[in-house]
Design an enzyme around this catalytic site. Structure first.
Site, mmCIF file in Angstrom:
data_model
loop_
_atom_site.group_PDB
_atom_site.id
_atom_site.type_symbol
_atom_site.label_atom_id
_atom_site.label_comp_id
_atom_site.label_asym_id
_atom_site.label_seq_id
_atom_site.Cartn_x
_atom_site.Cartn_y
_atom_site.Cartn_z
ATOM 1 N N SER A 94 146.569 -57.614 39.985
ATOM 2 C CA SER A 94 146.592 -56.653 38.872
ATOM 3 C C SER A 94 145.430 -55.675 38.915
ATOM 4 C CB SER A 94 146.590 -57.398 37.533
ATOM 5 O OG SER A 94 147.719 -58.227 37.436
ATOM 6 N N SER A 136 146.048 -62.252 39.057
ATOM 7 C CA SER A 136 146.177 -61.937 40.480
ATOM 8 C C SER A 136 147.087 -60.726 40.673
ATOM 9 C CB SER A 136 146.764 -63.128 41.237
ATOM 10 O OG SER A 136 145.901 -64.230 41.089
ATOM 11 N N ASN A 165 152.133 -60.342 50.890
ATOM 12 C CA ASN A 165 150.837 -60.929 50.532
ATOM 13 C C ASN A 165 149.879 -60.944 51.726
ATOM 14 O OD1 ASN A 165 149.036 -62.218 48.691
ATOM 15 N ND2 ASN A 165 149.566 -64.225 49.521
ATOM 16 N N SER A 166 150.098 -60.071 52.702
ATOM 17 C CA SER A 166 149.179 -60.036 53.849
ATOM 18 C C SER A 166 147.818 -59.536 53.366
ATOM 19 C CB SER A 166 149.737 -59.151 54.966
ATOM 20 O OG SER A 166 150.010 -57.852 54.491
ATOM 21 N N TYR A 226 143.574 -46.096 38.866
ATOM 22 C CA TYR A 226 142.591 -46.057 39.945
ATOM 23 C C TYR A 226 141.295 -45.372 39.495
ATOM 24 C CZ TYR A 226 146.585 -47.708 42.569
ATOM 25 O OH TYR A 226 147.650 -48.445 42.979
ATOM 26 N N ARG A 227 140.895 -44.266 40.151
ATOM 27 C CA ARG A 227 139.585 -43.667 39.850
ATOM 28 C C ARG A 227 139.457 -43.263 38.389
ATOM 29 N NH1 ARG A 227 138.712 -39.523 44.821
ATOM 30 N NH2 ARG A 227 136.655 -39.348 43.863
HETATM 31 P P1 GTP Z 1 144.001 -60.784 43.704
HETATM 32 O O1 GTP Z 1 143.080 -60.441 44.843
HETATM 33 O O2 GTP Z 1 145.313 -61.367 44.136
HETATM 34 O O3 GTP Z 1 143.359 -61.644 42.641
HETATM 35 O O4 GTP Z 1 144.457 -59.398 42.994
HETATM 36 P P2 GTP Z 1 143.596 -58.154 42.457
HETATM 37 O O5 GTP Z 1 143.469 -58.277 40.971
HETATM 38 O O6 GTP Z 1 142.363 -57.947 43.239
HETATM 39 O O7 GTP Z 1 144.608 -56.926 42.685
HETATM 40 P P3 GTP Z 1 144.465 -55.624 43.610
HETATM 41 O O8 GTP Z 1 143.272 -54.788 43.258
HETATM 42 O O9 GTP Z 1 144.618 -56.025 45.030
HETATM 43 O O10 GTP Z 1 145.733 -54.762 43.129
HETATM 44 C C1 GTP Z 1 147.046 -55.217 43.185
HETATM 45 C C2 GTP Z 1 148.023 -54.088 43.043
HETATM 46 O O11 GTP Z 1 147.795 -53.319 41.841
HETATM 47 C C3 GTP Z 1 147.983 -53.100 44.205
HETATM 48 O O12 GTP Z 1 149.314 -52.863 44.619
HETATM 49 C C4 GTP Z 1 147.362 -51.871 43.608
HETATM 50 O O13 GTP Z 1 147.829 -50.716 44.252
HETATM 51 C C5 GTP Z 1 147.794 -51.920 42.144
HETATM 52 N N1 GTP Z 1 146.820 -51.236 41.263
HETATM 53 C C6 GTP Z 1 145.483 -51.470 41.199
HETATM 54 N N2 GTP Z 1 144.880 -50.642 40.286
HETATM 55 C C7 GTP Z 1 145.868 -49.883 39.755
HETATM 56 C C8 GTP Z 1 145.886 -48.844 38.752
HETATM 57 O O14 GTP Z 1 144.879 -48.466 38.167
HETATM 58 N N3 GTP Z 1 147.096 -48.298 38.450
HETATM 59 C C9 GTP Z 1 148.241 -48.703 39.078
HETATM 60 N N4 GTP Z 1 149.383 -48.122 38.728
HETATM 61 N N5 GTP Z 1 148.270 -49.672 40.032
HETATM 62 C C10 GTP Z 1 147.106 -50.252 40.361
HETATM 63 MN MN MN Z 2 142.312 -63.541 42.839
#
Ligand code: GTP
Ligand code: MN
Ligand code: MN
Length: 615
Positions: A266, A264, A397-398, A524-525
């Site tokens: 990540s 979660s 966590n909003s 990211y991208r």
């Molecule tokens: P849940 O929905 O809780 O299961 O989480 P999730 O895995 O969908 O995580 P989400 O994509 O919402 O990302 C969580 C955090 O990781 C955010 O603050 C993003 O900005 C950060 N994040 C996502 N991808 C990257 C990345 O490639 N690099 C970095 N540095 N941060 C990232």
């Molecule tokens: Mn999840």
């Protein structure tokens, strides 16, 4: 009972087993009224919610709700899996006896919906006609209107999903009772909340919350906990906290399908909504299939299929903006009927704000309320725009809740009943050192071993020894419903039975510079670059460098067109620190030793890797 059968039948729900179930629970919770819900009721329910103030308008076709301030996240301590078999206790599933848990929930729920409406929400956690459809049906009973609005966005809701069944009783019974939130003792030793999946009865009993996974029972309780138990008990499928994307190579006119688990928060949602880097956009396109749950099964053609059982996305609002995630911003724009929870709200202008939405706070604090509903202007001046913990405008966590159809890069065939054939399965956590950008794994056992040893670094000293991971097998630790050894064996069996094996990989977007702490990889991208290399390995177009823990990219094998990251950082990202790895292997041994009945092959994989490091 006659009366209830009539209410259901008047609403078009013709299923005697559902009528019996509703009558039983209405007898326990004693609601004032019973109402059957289908997706077409959304507009009317929104109007009712606006009327009562349960939700508020947030611009054209957008809505806002606030949950009780002690009820803003999933509670892992208060979540249990209950069955009748003590041998089903694992390390993480928080196993309890089904009879005891059910008795306790009956006691808590007795008369607890007095004065409220019981909404009967028939739903399907799958596209209609999915091969796994019989595991996907459920009926949530809830006494909370906002929960209904979330369910309509996150699951396929409608009476048609429960009518004309071969076996009218085959559906998950999901009961949600909000409870008196102000008197539940949240977080104290008299905490009355309990979120229970009675897995061998396919019954979910959640008491004491109106928030997210505690209350929308289709998503996590059914879609992950119950489904992974069902998949194991039936021997038919896997359910995992995975994202699922398609990567289309327009030059070769071939789409590859990649799914995978990150714990979660990540980066699953961000990866699934990823745009290709500008320089690669002419050739590649990324399609969204799912961002949080995937069910995997082997199709009649012998291929592994991945299917997203959800109908919407429940994404983290914090730091979502037009630069970090334009796809998400587009999905939640005006007219999308998105519901926002626990962000900051300005009732005068109907605007919403969260940390990271814009680089700075709104210029004028007048009218703004924080996530608790308190006026920003009532705070002392030095706390109105303070980044200190506790002073946030929006809760960290909003979330936003929006239907998949709103996501601009959603795949044209995202409702394909059997899902898509999987080419690659990836695991990734937040690790600041040791874990390279990507390592490809071509052996099934080593892939499963890698998933079992997935983890993220402990962020607070209290959570563990410095450098030691909080292990999170396959990113399922909070959702694990049966013992880990059986879980590993089930993975080996399901994926092993496929005719075409997927390639595995471990990725890490979060390695940092030990000196100044900056992320070595822009993320990211640019993450697409690592995945393209993985597909090249799969197709025999790249060979990489073999290490004890898999194949690493040679720098020249990565597509770096338009890459703006640092070349020196890349050298670090594409190498292995054997000393740190040797230490990690000893932690892994302790981690795996907790699991009973862990398959011998998994231990053999561990030994093999350990020996390779010591050679
Ligand atoms: P849940 O929905 O809780 O299961 O989480 P999730 O895995 O969908 O995580 P989400 O994509 O919402 O990302 C969580 C955090 O990781 C955010 O603050 C993003 O900005 C950060 N994040 C996502 N991808 C990257 C990345 O490639 N690099 C970095 N540095 N941060 C990232
Ligand atoms: Mn999840
Ligand atoms: Mn997510």
């Amino acid at each position: 009972m006659d009366n209830i059968a009539k209410i259901l039948s008047d609403a078009g729900l013709e299923n005697p087993a559902v009528a019996e179930y509703v009558a039983y629970w209405a007898g326990i919770t004693e609601p004032d009224a019973i109402e059957v819900i289908s997706a077409k009721d959304d507009d009317r329910l929104i109007a009712e919610g606006l009327d009562t103030g349960e939700i508020a308008p947030a611009g054209e076709g957008l809505y806002y709700s606030r949950s009780y301030y002690k009820d803003t996240a999933r509670s892992e301590e208060r979540t249990v899996v209950a069955t009748h078999k003590p041998q089903e206790a694992g390390i993480y599933n928080n196993w309890h006896d089904a009879t005891e848990v059910t008795a306790r929930q009956l006691e808590s729920m007795k008369g607890a919906s007095r004065g409220k409406t019981m909404y009967v929400v028939p739903y399907l956690m799958a596209p209609p006609k999915a091969p796994l459809e019989k595991w996907a049906r459920g009926v949530e009973l809830t006494d909370n209107l906002t929960v209904v609005l979330h369910m309509i966005r996150m699951a396929r809701v409608g009476v048609e999903h429960l009518n004309n069944l071969e076996d009218s009783g085959q559906f998950v019974r999901a009961v949600h009772v909000t409870g008196d939130l102000e008197n539940l003792g949240q977080g104290t030793d008299k905490d009355k909340r309990l979120f229970a999946t009675v897995a061998d009865e396919r019954t979910i009993l959640h008491f004491g919350s109106s928030y997210g996974g505690n209350a929308l029972l289709g998503k996590i309780a059914h879609g992950l906990r119950q489904a992974s138990y069902d998949g194991w008990a039936s021997g038919e499928f896997l359910s995992e906290q995975f994202m699922l994307i398609g990567i289309k190579d327009k030059l070769k006119n071939r789409t590859y399908y990649v799914c995978g688990g990150f714990p979660s928060a990540s980066g699953k949602t961000n990866l699934a909504m990823m745009l290709a880097p500008d320089a690669l956009g002419d050739r590649y396109e990324v399609y969204f299939y799912g961002d949080d749950i995937v069910w995997l099964h082997v199709g009649e053609d012998g291929k592994i299929y991945g299917m997203n059982p959800e109908y919407g996305a429940f994404g983290v609002a914090k730091d979502t903006n037009w630069k970090s995630n334009p796809t998400a911003m587009d999905a939640i724009k005006e007219g999308s009927k998105t519901l926002f929870t626990n962000v900051a709200y300005n009732p005068e202008t109907q605007e919403l704000w969260w940390e990271g939405k814009t680089p700075d706070y709104p210029e004028d604090v007048t009218g703004w309320l924080d996530w608790k509903g308190e006026k920003i202007s009532d705070r002392p001046a030095d706390r109105q725009r303070s980044e200190a913990k506790g002073d946030e405008w929006a809760h960290p966590n909003s979330r936003f809740t929006t239907s998949l159809a709103n996501v601009p890069n959603v795949a044209p065939d995202y409702e394909e009943p059997q899902g898509v054939p999987i080419d690659a399965i990836i695991f990734g956590g937040r690790v600041k050192d040791r874990e390279p950008l990507i390592r490809a794994i071509t052996d099934l056992t080593e892939g499963v071993y890698d998933g079992l040893t997935l983890g993220a670094q402990a962020t607070f000293a209290a959570e563990g020894k410095e450098g030691v991971l909080r292990y999170d097998p396959m990113s399922m630790r909070p959702f694990m419903s049966y013992p880990e050894g059986d879980y590993a064996a089930h993975w080996l069996k399901i994926i092993g039975s496929a005719k075409e094996q997927p390639i595995f990989a471990h990725v890490n977007w979060f390695q940092r510079d030990p000196e100044d702490g900056h992320f070595l990889w822009p993320g990211y991208r640019d993450n697409l670059r690592a995945l393209l290399w993985l597909l090249d390995v799969k197709e025999g177009r790249a060979e990489g460098v073999q290490t004890p823990v898999g194949i690493l990219p040679k720098k020249e094998e990565l597509n770096l067109d338009g890459f703006e990251g640092d070349d020196a950082d890349l050298d670090k990202l594409l190498s292995i620190d054997a000393e740190l790895w040797k230490k990690e292997m000893s932690y892994r041994r302790e981690h795996l030793a907790q699991f009973k009945n862990l398959p011998e092959q998994i231990w053999a994989a561990h030994e093999r890797i350990e020996q390779a490091f010591n050679a």
